[in-house]
Scaffold this active site. Structure first.
Site, short mmCIF file in Angstrom:
data_model
loop_
_atom_site.label_atom_id
_atom_site.label_comp_id
_atom_site.label_asym_id
_atom_site.label_seq_id
_atom_site.Cartn_x
_atom_site.Cartn_y
_atom_site.Cartn_z
CD GLU A 47 -11.80 9.34 9.95
OE1 GLU A 47 -11.32 9.17 8.68
OE2 GLU A 47 -12.56 8.60 10.21
CB ILE A 68 -8.00 1.05 8.60
CG1 ILE A 68 -9.61 0.58 8.70
CG2 ILE A 68 -7.28 -0.60 9.09
CD1 ILE A 68 -10.14 0.29 9.98
CB CYS A 69 -3.17 2.50 7.47
SG CYS A 69 -1.62 2.55 7.64
CB SER A 90 -3.29 -18.56 5.25
OG SER A 90 -3.44 -18.80 3.72
CD GLU A 126 -6.02 -19.67 2.35
OE1 GLU A 126 -5.77 -18.45 3.08
OE2 GLU A 126 -6.90 -19.76 1.45
CG HIS A 184 31.01 -7.25 2.18
ND1 HIS A 184 30.11 -8.52 2.05
CD2 HIS A 184 32.01 -7.66 3.22
CE1 HIS A 184 30.73 -9.41 2.92
NE2 HIS A 184 31.82 -8.79 3.52
C1 LIG Z 1 -4.47 -5.71 10.55
C2 LIG Z 1 -4.14 -5.13 9.29
C3 LIG Z 1 -2.94 -4.95 9.05
C4 LIG Z 1 -2.54 -4.25 7.80
N1 LIG Z 1 -1.21 -3.94 7.30
C5 LIG Z 1 -0.88 -3.60 6.41
C6 LIG Z 1 0.41 -3.23 6.12
O1 LIG Z 1 1.35 -3.70 7.01
N2 LIG Z 1 0.91 -2.92 4.87
C7 LIG Z 1 -0.03 -2.25 4.30
O2 LIG Z 1 0.19 -1.49 3.28
N3 LIG Z 1 -1.34 -2.35 4.47
C8 LIG Z 1 -1.97 -3.12 5.75
N4 LIG Z 1 -3.27 -3.11 5.95
C9 LIG Z 1 -4.17 -2.55 5.07
C10 LIG Z 1 -4.21 -0.89 5.29
O3 LIG Z 1 -4.72 -0.88 6.57
C11 LIG Z 1 -5.31 -0.50 4.10
O4 LIG Z 1 -5.07 -0.90 2.96
C12 LIG Z 1 -5.28 0.94 4.24
O5 LIG Z 1 -5.66 1.53 5.66
C13 LIG Z 1 -6.27 1.75 3.23
O6 LIG Z 1 -6.33 3.11 3.34
P1 LIG Z 1 -7.34 4.04 2.83
O7 LIG Z 1 -7.13 5.45 3.01
O8 LIG Z 1 -8.03 3.56 1.84
O9 LIG Z 1 -8.73 3.49 4.13
P2 LIG Z 1 -8.67 3.33 5.52
O10 LIG Z 1 -7.33 3.28 6.29
O11 LIG Z 1 -9.70 2.26 5.84
O12 LIG Z 1 -9.54 4.78 5.99
C14 LIG Z 1 -10.82 5.16 5.67
C15 LIG Z 1 -11.26 6.00 6.70
O13 LIG Z 1 -12.53 6.62 6.24
C16 LIG Z 1 -13.28 6.88 6.99
N5 LIG Z 1 -14.84 7.00 6.80
C17 LIG Z 1 -15.36 5.99 6.26
N6 LIG Z 1 -16.65 6.29 5.84
C18 LIG Z 1 -16.83 7.63 6.06
C19 LIG Z 1 -17.63 8.55 6.02
N7 LIG Z 1 -19.03 8.19 5.39
N8 LIG Z 1 -17.54 10.03 6.28
C20 LIG Z 1 -16.44 10.16 6.94
N9 LIG Z 1 -15.40 9.09 7.28
C21 LIG Z 1 -15.79 8.04 6.61
C22 LIG Z 1 -13.18 5.85 8.20
O14 LIG Z 1 -13.42 5.90 9.45
C23 LIG Z 1 -11.44 5.54 8.10
O15 LIG Z 1 -10.83 6.55 9.02
C24 LIG Z 1 -3.45 -3.78 7.04
C25 LIG Z 1 -4.98 -3.91 7.44
C26 LIG Z 1 -5.25 -4.53 8.77
C27 LIG Z 1 -6.36 -4.68 8.79
#
Ligand SMILES: Cc1cc2nc3c(=O)[nH]c(=O)nc-3n(C[C@H](O)[C@H](O)[C@H](O)COP(=O)(O)OP(=O)(O)OC[C@H]3O[C@@H](n4cnc5c(N)ncnc54)[C@H](O)[C@@H]3O)c2cc1C
Length: 473
Positions: A35, A42-43, A189, A211, A452
């Site tokens: 990481e 992101i999540c 949207s 949108e 219920h």
């Molecule tokens: C505002 C917002 C709200 C959301 N709400 C929801 C929700 O309510 N429910 C839902 O299901 N989804 C939601 N999502 C989507 C969700 O966040 C993503 O689908 C999810 O985080 C994807 O998980 P992931 O493990 O694929 O990647 P990510 O969570 O994006 O994690 C990827 C990680 O890889 C790391 N990384 C990248 N490249 C490298 C590298 N070369 N070397 C080392 N580390 C690296 C990054 O730093 C990051 O920590 C939301 C997204 C946003 C932006």
């Protein structure tokens, strides 16, 4: 000397990566996760969780403003933006720490830095801009028979709508506002755009959503999206569909947007801030994938049902492996990926059974086919609906506006899709997801006893309605 050799290395510790690591460790693989920025991806840090914390503050604020409806007094109702944001960041921090704990508990090595795949079985980790947490391994060369790319996604940038962090925000800036802008333009949207529109509107912003497609929440059933639009407009959110933000002209502390209504009319409107929520793109660059010939398509890595890329030993899961870009899809794909590596022959992901939830007010949740999709190819369907106004618990909660809609195959009785709008539907939808996973028919759903008084009773009533047996309406 630090250990550099593993069975499985996962690049990225989002919900996809860290859950994959835990499952891999459970299966007996010597596992490491790389990481570069924040455990939990992101999540946990900038997506699902902090937005839900912000939306919870907005929800409580909304109820406080409407305390009278419940026979309560709440005087001088207000908020402190800094404290609202701090609470959201604290929730993220708690979960981010939790991922660190889970890695330790499962004996997953955490390598801190930016990974590049040099060849199948080999990666190099370079120094990251973010300081390494204690107890992590550092830069260097590492080896693993299986490399799983779980690098997630980032905001899509459209020409003319480039975010500048100050006036034009992505979700990163929108999540930590210093103050609530008086007026706000949300471009896009989808779930992210609508959640922010709902949050800022509840906190007092004058919100406009633009949108490009004819329908807001474009992936949702048209009837549910139509209900959502009516509810948002009644609340005071302005919605312009089939329109495009053609240009943004930045001033000292505002932005003038040129909005093309799609019929040749251009209007210019000034907003204090703009959120660009026009989708996300996979993080496929700078990983060495091009050199290895890993196949990609429109910004995401191409995988098969067991998350294998076209290059043996390299796998991809989560957002970087394509839509739907949701945390639960990422997690499940990770589990499938390592179970397949172990030779357990798991079921490939059925994308139709991945629920989608939007945590705006009112909430929206769905699984399976929309009515339009279900009808494609001439299939005959039965549709059942049940409105919140017919449900005792909804009325008791003061949440009597909403709809549950189900779609069945007329011939076989197979549940094809379920779509909901209203209070707590993001919690309810899972009942239908389980039913669809078990290939439940209308008969079994109608014979199931629902407690219920609960909102879940509407799920049975909607099924009954599809078969002309609805009770409470
Ligand atoms: C505002 C917002 C709200 C959301 N709400 C929801 C929700 O309510 N429910 C839902 O299901 N989804 C939601 N999502 C989507 C969700 O966040 C993503 O689908 C999810 O985080 C994807 O998980 P992931 O493990 O694929 O990647 P990510 O969570 O994006 O994690 C990827 C990680 O890889 C790391 N990384 C990248 N490249 C490298 C590298 N070369 N070397 C080392 N580390 C690296 C990054 O730093 C990051 O920590 C939301 C997204 C946003 C932006």
């Amino acid at each position: 000397m630090a250990d550099t050799s593993f069975d499985i290395i996962i690049i990225g510790s989002g919900p996809g990566g860290y859950v994959t690591a835990i499952r891999a460790a459970q299966l007996g693989f010597k596992t490491a996760i790389v990481e570069k920025s924040y455990l939990g991806g992101i999540c946990l840090n900038w997506g699902c969780i902090p937005t839900k914390a912000l939306l919870r503050s907005a929800e409580i604020f909304h109820y406080m403003q409407h305390a009278k409806n419940y026979g309560l007094y709440a005087e001088k109702v207000g908020y402190d933006t800094k404290a609202v944001v701090q609470r959201s960041r604290a929730v993220s921090k708690q979960l981010n720490d939790g991922v660190g704990f889970l890695m330790k508990k499962n004996k997953v090595a955490v390598i801190w830095g930016e990974a590049v795949v040099d060849a199948p079985g080999k990666i190099t980790v370079k120094k990251s801009a973010v300081e390494a947490p204690k107890g992590t391994l550092g830069e260097g060369a590492y080896q693993a028979k299986h490399i799983i790319v779980a690098t997630g996604a980032r905001p899509r940038v459209l020409p003319g709508l480039e975010p500048d962090k100050k006036l034009v925000w992505t979700y990163f800036e929108a999540m930590v506002p210093e103050r609530i802008p008086k007026s706000l333009l949300v471009v896009g949207s989808g779930a992210i755009g609508i959640e922010f529109a709902s949050f800022f509107h509840t906190m007092g912003s004058d919100v406009t959503v633009v949108e490009v497609l004819p329908q807001i929440l474009p992936v949702e059933d048209a009837e549910i999206a139509g209900h959502a639009r009516k509810r948002f407009e009644k609340q005071g959110i302005k919605i312009i569909t089939g329109a495009k933000v053609a240009k943004l002209e930045k001033k000292a502390d505002s932005v003038v947007a040129s909005i093309d209504d799609g019929k040749g009319k251009l209007q210019t409107v000034e907003f204090e801030r703009v959120i660009s929520a026009v989708g996300v793109v996979g993080n496929i660059e700078n990983l060495g994938l091009e050199k290895l010939g890993v196949k990609t398509d429109r910004g995401t890595i191409v995988i098969d049902g067991h998350c294998r890329t076209n290059v043996p030993g390299i796998y991809a899961i989560g957002d970087v492996a394509g839509p739907p870009m949701l945390a639960h899809k990422a997690e499940h794909e990770g589990v499938i990926c390592v179970e397949a590596i172990k030779g357990l022959n798991p079921h490939p992901m059925d994308k139709l059974l991945i629920p989608g939830c939007t945590y705006c007010n009112p909430q929206i949740a769905s699984v399976g086919l929309t009515e339009a999709k279900a009808k494609e190819g001439g299939r005959e369907i039965r549709v059942g609906r049940f409105p919140f106004i017919g449900n005792g618990k909804a009325i008791a909660l003061g949440e009597d506006q909403g709809l549950v809609k189900v779609i069945f195959d007329k011939k076989t009785g197979q549940l094809l899709g379920a779509h909901m709008i209203g209070a707590e539907v993001t919690e309810l939808i899972q009942g239908y997801v389980v039913a669809m996973n078990l290939e439940t028919t209308e008969e079994e759903l109608m014979h199931t006893v629902f407690p219920h008084p609960t909102l879940s009773e509407m799920m049975k009533e909607a099924v009954l309605d599809a078969y002309g047996r609805v009770l409470n309406i």
